[in-house]
Enzyme design. Structure first.
Site, PDB file in Angstrom:
ATOM      1  N   SER A 126       0.857  -1.115   0.397  1.00 44.22           N
ATOM      2  CA  SER A 126       0.685   0.060  -0.071  1.00 44.22           C
ATOM      3  C   SER A 126       0.504   1.102   0.003  1.00 44.22           C
ATOM      4  CB  SER A 126      -0.793   0.122   1.585  1.00 44.22           C
ATOM      5  OG  SER A 126      -1.784   1.628   1.700  1.00 44.22           O
ATOM      6  N   TYR A 151      -2.369  -1.022  11.057  1.00 42.09           N
ATOM      7  CA  TYR A 151      -2.622  -2.106   9.419  1.00 42.09           C
ATOM      8  C   TYR A 151      -1.642  -1.597   8.719  1.00 42.09           C
ATOM      9  CZ  TYR A 151      -3.886  -1.981   4.860  1.00 42.09           C
ATOM     10  OH  TYR A 151      -3.906  -1.455   3.308  1.00 42.09           O
ATOM     11  N   LYS A 155       1.612  -3.495   6.265  1.00 45.61           N
ATOM     12  CA  LYS A 155       2.619  -3.669   5.158  1.00 45.61           C
ATOM     13  C   LYS A 155       3.955  -3.254   5.007  1.00 45.61           C
ATOM     14  CE  LYS A 155      -1.751  -4.695   2.897  1.00 45.61           C
ATOM     15  NZ  LYS A 155      -1.730  -6.288   2.619  1.00 45.61           N
ATOM     16  N   ARG A 297      -9.882  13.733   9.734  1.00 41.12           N
ATOM     17  CA  ARG A 297     -10.180  12.698  10.673  1.00 41.12           C
ATOM     18  C   ARG A 297      -8.817  11.671  11.020  1.00 41.12           C
ATOM     19  NH1 ARG A 297     -11.992   7.251   6.124  1.00 41.12           N
ATOM     20  NH2 ARG A 297     -10.104   7.482   5.399  1.00 41.12           N
TER      21      ARG A 297
HETATM   22  N1  UFG Z   1     -12.936   9.752   2.925  1.00 41.66           N
HETATM   23  C1  UFG Z   1     -14.196  11.327   3.576  1.00 41.66           C
HETATM   24  N2  UFG Z   1     -15.835  10.682   4.004  1.00 41.66           N
HETATM   25  C2  UFG Z   1     -15.530   9.375   4.048  1.00 41.66           C
HETATM   26  C3  UFG Z   1     -14.615   8.815   3.809  1.00 41.66           C
HETATM   27  C4  UFG Z   1     -13.435   9.131   2.962  1.00 41.66           C
HETATM   28  O1  UFG Z   1     -14.174  12.695   3.446  1.00 41.66           O
HETATM   29  O2  UFG Z   1     -16.437   8.903   4.422  1.00 41.66           O
HETATM   30  C5  UFG Z   1     -12.177  11.209   2.555  1.00 41.66           C
HETATM   31  C6  UFG Z   1     -10.973  10.290   3.341  1.00 41.66           C
HETATM   32  O3  UFG Z   1     -10.427  11.229   4.799  1.00 41.66           O
HETATM   33  C7  UFG Z   1      -9.552  10.926   2.265  1.00 41.66           C
HETATM   34  C8  UFG Z   1     -10.069   9.996   1.056  1.00 41.66           C
HETATM   35  O4  UFG Z   1     -11.299  10.383   1.066  1.00 41.66           O
HETATM   36  O5  UFG Z   1      -9.349  11.638   2.492  1.00 41.66           O
HETATM   37  C9  UFG Z   1      -9.996   8.366   1.250  1.00 41.66           C
HETATM   38  O6  UFG Z   1     -10.231   8.287   2.284  1.00 41.66           O
HETATM   39  P1  UFG Z   1     -10.718   6.414   2.116  1.00 41.66           P
HETATM   40  O7  UFG Z   1     -10.364   6.312   3.173  1.00 41.66           O
HETATM   41  O8  UFG Z   1     -11.256   5.654   0.605  1.00 41.66           O
HETATM   42  O9  UFG Z   1      -9.269   5.835   1.769  1.00 41.66           O
HETATM   43  P2  UFG Z   1      -7.046   5.952   2.252  1.00 41.66           P
HETATM   44  O10 UFG Z   1      -6.244   6.873   1.231  1.00 41.66           O
HETATM   45  O11 UFG Z   1      -7.998   7.119   3.720  1.00 41.66           O
HETATM   46  O12 UFG Z   1      -6.788   4.820   2.768  1.00 41.66           O
HETATM   47  C10 UFG Z   1      -6.960   4.137   1.413  1.00 41.66           C
HETATM   48  C11 UFG Z   1      -6.853   2.656   1.647  1.00 41.66           C
HETATM   49  C12 UFG Z   1      -6.241   1.663   3.609  1.00 41.66           C
HETATM   50  C13 UFG Z   1      -4.723   2.259   3.516  1.00 41.66           C
HETATM   51  C14 UFG Z   1      -4.103   4.279   2.791  1.00 41.66           C
HETATM   52  C15 UFG Z   1      -2.892   4.647   2.606  1.00 41.66           C
HETATM   53  O13 UFG Z   1      -8.541   2.327   2.030  1.00 41.66           O
HETATM   54  O14 UFG Z   1      -6.297   0.715   3.049  1.00 41.66           O
HETATM   55  O15 UFG Z   1      -5.631   4.138   1.618  1.00 41.66           O
HETATM   56  O16 UFG Z   1      -2.694   3.272   2.019  1.00 41.66           O
HETATM   57  F1  UFG Z   1      -4.178   2.522   4.731  1.00 41.66           F
END
Ligand code: UFG
Length: 340
Positions: A126, A151, A155, A297
């Site tokens: 990741s 988590y 990785k 978040r």
């Molecule tokens: N987001 C929102 N509202 C939501 C969900 C997400 O605003 O309800 C935002 C988050 O704050 C972030 C973006 O959308 O800015 C993407 O969020 P995700 O949770 O879809 O993805 P992330 O980049 O946070 O996480 C992903 C993978 C994880 C991994 C991470 C870093 O889901 O498993 O990338 O590699 F750890």
């Protein structure tokens, strides 16, 4: 026919990869404990490919069960290792579950390759291993940073376990793929992402909001250093990610690797804000999303996107689906699921 074990093959990325493997002429065996997936995805794989892959319901962290599986199958050439717990927030509350499950599974897979004469490993890593990078976009030589969560640490350590093992074992090759943000579903809408309960990830939350299951999308953070204040990620289509696994496997089988261990970034190579995702979704589907911008978040980084030059040059990989297609397939999958 080359026999490949896909751990977590009933899951989101796993099931899409199984389809691409079967379509490329591989024999696929799946092991999944269905802790975060449904046996229905096996039906979806069969409906798309006409092939029902052999399935073992077992936990990859269970060494005895893995011994049994490898000895029953006899000639597994390689493993694509997806099986893992993946909720960032949950990993902070249950670190031992994450370390036990994710690390033992990875150790077991490397041990089984050694013991049973398997040769190839593709590891589901990741972009989380880069943390918040100092320079964007990130290349594979961008330094890894201390993980932001247990988590993420699994990785990072998972990569190390695999690299150390192949370094000590001449006949085994491994490729870690560092995924950015895969989204969307198979164009047939027969397989897709199926989060248990309230989704953590952005796109499933959007499609569930559009479907009326969630009242409102909360956008986490409106004060980031980005054109519209929302966070930036590198979103790309899950079928493109699935194809990257097949190319990585073929590279190893064809003897084209530079050394026993390689790493590739897999993303679209461009940063998109959360608001851009919401607006693009609304434009391509015609469905309005009820949303509000709230506080950041915990644990989120501000921005990250990939430099994918290496994957293009060495794997011959690049994305084929657009952001619009990716979001539309995500919506088509949600609609089929909810019978809308
Ligand atoms: N987001 C929102 N509202 C939501 C969900 C997400 O605003 O309800 C935002 C988050 O704050 C972030 C973006 O959308 O800015 C993407 O969020 P995700 O949770 O879809 O993805 P992330 O980049 O946070 O996480 C992903 C993978 C994880 C991994 C991470 C870093 O889901 O498993 O990338 O590699 F750890």
């Amino acid at each position: 026919m080359h026999k490949i074990l896909v751990t977590g093959g009933a899951g989101y990325i796993g099931s899409h990869t199984v389809v691409e493997l079967i379509n490329s002429g591989f024999e696929v065996v799946i092991v999944d404990n269905f802790s975060n997936s449904s046996p229905n995805s096996i039906d979806g794989i069969e409906a798309i490919t006409g092939v029902r892959p052999k399935l073992y319901e077992a936990d990859c962290s269970d060494a005895t069960a893995m011994e049994r599986l490898f000895s029953a199958e006899g000639n597994i050439l390689g493993v694509i290792h997806f099986a893992a717990l993946k909720a960032v927030g949950e990993s902070v509350d249950k670190p031992l579950d994450y370390y036990r499950n994710n690390l033992l599974s990875t150790i077991n897979m490397m041990q089984m390759l050694k013991e049973f004469g398997g040769k190839y490993m593709v590891f589901s890593s990741s972009c989380t291993v880069y943390g918040q990078p100092d320079v964007l976009p990130v290349t594979e030589s961008t330094p890894r940073k201390p993980a932001m969560s247990p988590y993420g640490n699994t990785k990072r350590v998972g990569e190390d376990i695999i690299q150390d093992t192949v370094n000590s074992e001449k006949g085994i090759y491994a490729i870690s793929l560092r995924y950015f943000n895969p989204i969307g579903a198979h164009p047939s809408a027969l397989i897709g992402e199926l989060p248990l309960g309230k989704p953590d990830n952005l796109v499933p939350f959007i499609t569930q909001t559009a479907a009326g299951i969630r009242e409102k999308l909360q956008i986490f953070g409106g004060d980031y250093d980005s054109p519209d204040g929302t966070a930036i990620r590198d979103y790309f289509h899950v079928v493109d990610l699935a194809r990257a696994h097949v190319l990585a496997l073929k590279r190893m089988i064809d003897g084209k690797c530079k050394g026993n261990y390689e790493v590739f970034n897999v993303g679209a190579g461009r940063g998109i804000t959360v608001l851009e995702i919401v607006k693009t979704f609304e434009r391509v589907t015609g469905v309005k999303i009820n949303y509000e911008i709230v506080g950041r978040r915990a644990g989120d980084i501000e921005k990250v996107w990939a430099d994918t030059t290496l994957a293009e040059k060495e794997l011959g990989w690049s994305t084929e689906s657009t952001l619009e297609e990716s979001l539309l397939t995500a919506w088509n999958w949600e609609r089929r699921l909810r019978k809308i």
